[in-house]
Design an enzyme around this catalytic site. Sequence first.
Site, short mmCIF file in Angstrom:
data_model
loop_
_atom_site.label_atom_id
_atom_site.label_comp_id
_atom_site.label_asym_id
_atom_site.label_seq_id
_atom_site.Cartn_x
_atom_site.Cartn_y
_atom_site.Cartn_z
N GLU A 26 0.75 14.71 -5.24
CA GLU A 26 0.64 13.39 -5.85
C GLU A 26 -0.70 13.20 -6.55
OE1 GLU A 26 3.15 10.17 -3.47
OE2 GLU A 26 1.69 11.18 -2.17
N TYR A 58 -2.95 -14.47 -19.34
CA TYR A 58 -2.25 -13.39 -18.66
C TYR A 58 -2.42 -12.05 -19.37
CZ TYR A 58 1.29 -15.76 -21.53
OH TYR A 58 1.95 -16.42 -22.52
N GLU A 78 -1.24 -0.11 -0.45
CA GLU A 78 -1.92 -1.21 0.25
C GLU A 78 -3.31 -1.43 -0.35
OE1 GLU A 78 1.03 0.48 3.25
OE2 GLU A 78 -0.25 1.28 1.66
N LYS A 103 6.32 1.18 -5.52
CA LYS A 103 6.22 2.59 -5.89
C LYS A 103 7.63 3.18 -5.81
CE LYS A 103 3.71 6.81 -4.69
NZ LYS A 103 2.87 7.46 -3.67
#
Length: 127
Positions: A26, A58, A78, A103
């Site tokens: 990864e 935004y 997290e 994810k």
Amino acid sequence: MSASDLDWVHIEGLQIDTVIGVYEWEQQQTQRLLIDLAMAWDIQAAAQKDDIEQALDYAKVTEAVTAWVQQKPRQLIETVAEGIAQLVLQQFGVREVEVKVSKPGAVPSAANVAVSISRRQFDSPFG
């Protein structure tokens, strides 16, 4: 303005390609994260004056979040959620933010994995 009177500005499905994950493979490629934000912001002044200077921009939030996420590799979604929450609270002065970091494909047998957090202006990660 009481908590029940809060207006919310949403950014949904923000796609950010970044290096994320705990496994060695990864760390060798980018993966797509999907970010949903809900930000407490009083929209009345912007609405009455039709003025972007009074609004929560935004586009600027999206740019800042994308830059932060892509800044360096991270292992955990997290960590990404907490970092985004603190960025939005500190840089844009919203009273409260809800962050969902997804994810897709992280678990082959699941369509998606995600974490959701809610933070307020007075919350501190240091107690």
